[in-house]
Scaffold this motif. Structure first.
Motif, PDB file in Angstrom:
ATOM      1  N   GLY A  10      45.037  38.648  42.312  1.00  0.00           N
ATOM      2  CA  GLY A  10      44.104  39.588  42.924  1.00  0.00           C
ATOM      3  C   GLY A  10      43.288  38.872  43.978  1.00  0.00           C
ATOM      4  N   SER A  11      42.383  39.589  44.604  1.00  0.00           N
ATOM      5  CA  SER A  11      41.473  38.986  45.575  1.00  0.00           C
ATOM      6  C   SER A  11      40.403  38.177  44.856  1.00  0.00           C
ATOM      7  CB  SER A  11      40.809  40.073  46.427  1.00  0.00           C
ATOM      8  OG  SER A  11      41.778  40.780  47.175  1.00  0.00           O
ATOM      9  N   ASN A  12      39.926  37.144  45.522  1.00  0.00           N
ATOM     10  CA  ASN A  12      38.809  36.336  45.029  1.00  0.00           C
ATOM     11  C   ASN A  12      39.115  35.626  43.708  1.00  0.00           C
ATOM     12  OD1 ASN A  12      36.219  35.337  45.605  1.00  0.00           O
ATOM     13  ND2 ASN A  12      35.239  36.785  44.214  1.00  0.00           N
ATOM     14  N   VAL A  13      40.387  35.254  43.512  1.00  0.00           N
ATOM     15  CA  VAL A  13      40.726  34.473  42.315  1.00  0.00           C
ATOM     16  C   VAL A  13      40.546  32.980  42.556  1.00  0.00           C
ATOM     17  CG1 VAL A  13      42.382  36.221  41.551  1.00  0.00           C
ATOM     18  CG2 VAL A  13      43.198  34.221  42.835  1.00  0.00           C
ATOM     19  N   ASP A 166      37.965  34.191  34.644  1.00  0.00           N
ATOM     20  CA  ASP A 166      36.540  34.510  34.532  1.00  0.00           C
ATOM     21  C   ASP A 166      36.287  36.011  34.557  1.00  0.00           C
ATOM     22  OD1 ASP A 166      33.729  33.554  34.467  1.00  0.00           O
ATOM     23  OD2 ASP A 166      33.617  34.509  36.437  1.00  0.00           O
ATOM     24  N   ARG A 167      37.135  36.749  35.263  1.00  0.00           N
ATOM     25  CA  ARG A 167      36.936  38.200  35.352  1.00  0.00           C
ATOM     26  C   ARG A 167      37.592  38.935  34.183  1.00  0.00           C
ATOM     27  NH1 ARG A 167      39.379  40.021  40.901  1.00  0.00           N
ATOM     28  NH2 ARG A 167      38.252  38.167  41.536  1.00  0.00           N
ATOM     29  N   GLY A 168      38.324  38.204  33.322  1.00  0.00           N
ATOM     30  CA  GLY A 168      38.936  38.832  32.158  1.00  0.00           C
ATOM     31  C   GLY A 168      40.301  39.412  32.455  1.00  0.00           C
ATOM     32  N   GLY A 169      41.121  39.535  31.395  1.00  0.00           N
ATOM     33  CA  GLY A 169      42.418  40.179  31.528  1.00  0.00           C
ATOM     34  C   GLY A 169      43.470  39.363  32.231  1.00  0.00           C
ATOM     35  N   VAL A 170      43.357  38.022  32.159  1.00  0.00           N
ATOM     36  CA  VAL A 170      44.273  37.204  32.946  1.00  0.00           C
ATOM     37  C   VAL A 170      45.714  37.292  32.426  1.00  0.00           C
ATOM     38  CG1 VAL A 170      44.007  35.015  31.676  1.00  0.00           C
ATOM     39  CG2 VAL A 170      44.452  34.989  34.143  1.00  0.00           C
ATOM     40  N   ILE A 194      45.947  28.833  35.814  1.00  0.00           N
ATOM     41  CA  ILE A 194      44.768  29.616  35.456  1.00  0.00           C
ATOM     42  C   ILE A 194      43.547  28.968  36.086  1.00  0.00           C
ATOM     43  CG2 ILE A 194      43.379  30.547  33.562  1.00  0.00           C
ATOM     44  CD1 ILE A 194      46.259  31.625  33.680  1.00  0.00           C
ATOM     45  N   ASN A 195      42.712  29.760  36.725  1.00  0.00           N
ATOM     46  CA  ASN A 195      41.530  29.237  37.426  1.00  0.00           C
ATOM     47  C   ASN A 195      40.244  29.787  36.814  1.00  0.00           C
ATOM     48  OD1 ASN A 195      40.202  27.768  39.407  1.00  0.00           O
ATOM     49  ND2 ASN A 195      40.307  29.390  40.931  1.00  0.00           N
ATOM     50  N   LYS A 196      39.157  29.052  36.998  1.00  0.00           N
ATOM     51  CA  LYS A 196      37.778  29.455  36.672  1.00  0.00           C
ATOM     52  C   LYS A 196      37.529  29.610  35.163  1.00  0.00           C
ATOM     53  CE  LYS A 196      37.250  32.131  40.975  1.00  0.00           C
ATOM     54  NZ  LYS A 196      36.799  33.421  41.542  1.00  0.00           N
ATOM     55  N   PHE A 197      38.090  28.698  34.365  1.00  0.00           N
ATOM     56  CA  PHE A 197      37.851  28.772  32.921  1.00  0.00           C
ATOM     57  C   PHE A 197      36.499  28.148  32.595  1.00  0.00           C
ATOM     58  CE2 PHE A 197      38.072  27.807  28.467  1.00  0.00           C
ATOM     59  CZ  PHE A 197      38.819  28.843  27.927  1.00  0.00           C
ATOM     60  N   TRP A 225      35.994  25.932  35.482  1.00  0.00           N
ATOM     61  CA  TRP A 225      35.038  26.351  36.515  1.00  0.00           C
ATOM     62  C   TRP A 225      34.524  25.128  37.264  1.00  0.00           C
ATOM     63  CZ3 TRP A 225      33.509  31.233  37.945  1.00  0.00           C
ATOM     64  CH2 TRP A 225      32.402  31.315  38.791  1.00  0.00           C
ATOM     65  N   PHE A 226      34.538  25.188  38.591  1.00  0.00           N
ATOM     66  CA  PHE A 226      34.050  24.083  39.416  1.00  0.00           C
ATOM     67  C   PHE A 226      32.614  24.386  39.817  1.00  0.00           C
ATOM     68  CE2 PHE A 226      33.859  21.877  43.659  1.00  0.00           C
ATOM     69  CZ  PHE A 226      33.843  20.586  43.142  1.00  0.00           C
TER      70      PHE A 226
END
Length: 481
Positions: A10-13, A166-170, A194-197, A225-226
């Motif tokens: 999606g956008s902004n991942v 981070d946004r859920g539902g990955v 997987i990003n932003k854990f 998460w960075f």
């Protein structure tokens, strides 16, 4: 061709940051690396060394690669001017202005310049890291696609799919993306990440295995998460956020509907003596604000109407009467004058619009666009400014006799008689540490002697460390071909 494409569910991942981190990591391994994004949609543009414009995210990625940005890094840039229409920039130059409904007819002609730019980069570098746009799951846009799988198939570039946990539902993001892709497109996917854990990544071990089992795609890691991401130039204006502060000089930037080139604000977000607020629609300008910034915009008259609809024109007049400071940059500078005229209808319907009247200048739009890097001297402080101009229109009037800066001896911008209202076409001014410190001291703030350029470099190195620690970099480089 030595290339790897990062697409997102999606956008902004976090695709832009992933490419920047992978690029810096690969460069530190001794590879010559270049970024590439076939199609970007953004009004946050950078002026390139070859005199064109590309998305700001690709300029940051070029910095991660140790390169000057060039137009080949983002051959198609869409700059939204209205809700239904955009300027189309091809290899750095304006090609057309089209409605969204008509863009599909234009897309087939754009694959050739996209592939031409890509092949020049692959010929010159060991590795090209490609960033997708939006999501390949938008299969309704697949015909004529140049941004995601259409490009990957045409160029033969393997894809790694990134999901934002981070946004859920990955899990659904990954499995669902595979479910809607055609067999040929799904075959281009070499794996996922997987990003932003947030927290302990091992807690997602079962989910990670499930994705691999359901899709058949191998995983390349879970990236936590960075936390220092905010220190890098933001791709979205609402991503600009300094550390929360209750004291210091209060700076407010108005988030216009077509805000453009807002990277001007990134250095201010890192100043500990500054409390920076990105003011959204419907929010009043706080009465204790010290400086209001009117940023650049892709549509000066359209955003002047938007500004008035929020009541910000009334707030600005009250702010000025209280002795507050105002800085207009590019389109924001044009709004501060007595009028904005567009006799040829370059930004929409031809006509005139009264400005805010805080500067005694007037702007007339003209077809020729000024697109150049410049070095100027700030008149009030004598400090040097390395910036860029990217605008149409010419602004003149009595207040221009009090310039904000000088470029090769010529006046640039305008300042009110009391010195509190300033306008300039110079973007990127706050990246210069000396100028930023002098400007802030005029507001009563002490600069932290921040070396902004060094801070960005340090953050890119930290991002590369982060990527190396959590992703299988060796296998990612093996997948690139």
């Amino acid at each position: 061709m030595p290339a790897l494409m990062i697409q997102g569910t999606g956008s902004n991942v976090g695709k832009s940051m992933l490419v920047a981190g992978l690029a810096r990591a690969a460069r530190r391994r001794g590879l010559s690396v270049a970024p590439f994004k076939p199609q970007n949609m953004s009004n946050n543009a950078a002026v390139t060394a070859d005199g064109g414009e590309i998305g700001r995210a690709q300029a940051v990625q070029a910095l991660a690669c140790g390169l000057e940005p060039v137009t080949d890094m983002n051959p198609v840039l869409l700059k939204p001017e209205t809700d239904v229409g955009s300027h189309v920039v091809v290899q750095g130059r304006h090609r057309a202005t089209v409605r969204a409904a008509d863009y599909a007819a234009l897309k087939p002609s754009l694959m050739a310049p996209v592939l031409e730019s890509f092949r020049r980069l692959t010929a010159a570098h060991d590795l090209v890291l490609v960033e997708g746009a939006g999501s390949p799951a938008e299969v309704n846009l697949r015909q004529g696609d140049i941004a995601n799988m259409g490009f990957a198939v045409a160029a033969g570039v393997p894809v790694v799919l990134a999901g934002d946990i981070d946004r859920g539902g990955v899990i659904a993001q990954m499995v669902g993306t595979q479910a809607v892709l055609s067999e040929a497109d799904a075959a281009m996917v070499a794996g996922f990440m997987i990003n932003k854990f947030r927290g302990d990544p091992r807690l997602f071990d079962d989910g990670y295995r499930l994705i691999a089992q359901r899709t058949g795609w191998p995983g390349f890691g879970v990236l936590p998460w960075f936390a220092d991401a905010w220190k890098l130039p933001a791709e979205d204006a609402l991503d600009i956020a300094g550390a929360p502060r209750s004291d210091g000089v209060r700076v407010v930037c108005l988030c216009l509907s077509r805000i453009a080139n807002f990277d001007d604000l990134d250095p201010l977000a890192q100043e500990p003596g500054i409390s920076l607020t990105m003011l959204r629609a419907g929010q009043p300008i706080p009465g204790d604000t010290d400086l209001v910034i009117l940023p650049g915009t892709k549509s000066t008259r359209g955003d002047l109407a938007f500004l008035r609809a929020q009541g910000w024109d009334i707030d600005l007049l009250a702010h000025a009467r209280r002795g507050g400071h105002v800085l207009g940059i590019c389109g924001g500078y044009q709004m501060l004058g007595r009028s904005v005229s567009d006799p040829q209808g370059i930004e929409g319907e031809a006509g005139d619009m009264p400005g805010l009247g805080l500067l005694d200048v007037a702007t007339v739009m003209a077809p020729k666009k000024r697109l150049t890097r410049v070095r100027a001297q700030h008149v009030a402080s004598g400090q040097s400014i390395a910036g860029y101009e990217i605008h149409i229109g010419r602004t003149t009037g009595p207040d221009s006799a009090r310039p904000f800066a000088r470029i090769d001896g010529a006046n640039e911008g305008a300042v009110s008689a009391d010195g509190r209202v300033m306008g300039s076409y110079l973007h990127g001014m706050f990246r210069d540490d000396g100028f930023r410190a002098a400007f802030l001291s005029g507001l009563g703030a002490d600069s932290a002697a921040l070396d902004y350029g060094a801070a960005v470099e340090t953050t890119l190195d930290a991002l590369a460390d982060h990527v190396e620690a959590h992703l299988d970099m060796d296998r990612l480089l093996q997948v690139a071909r």
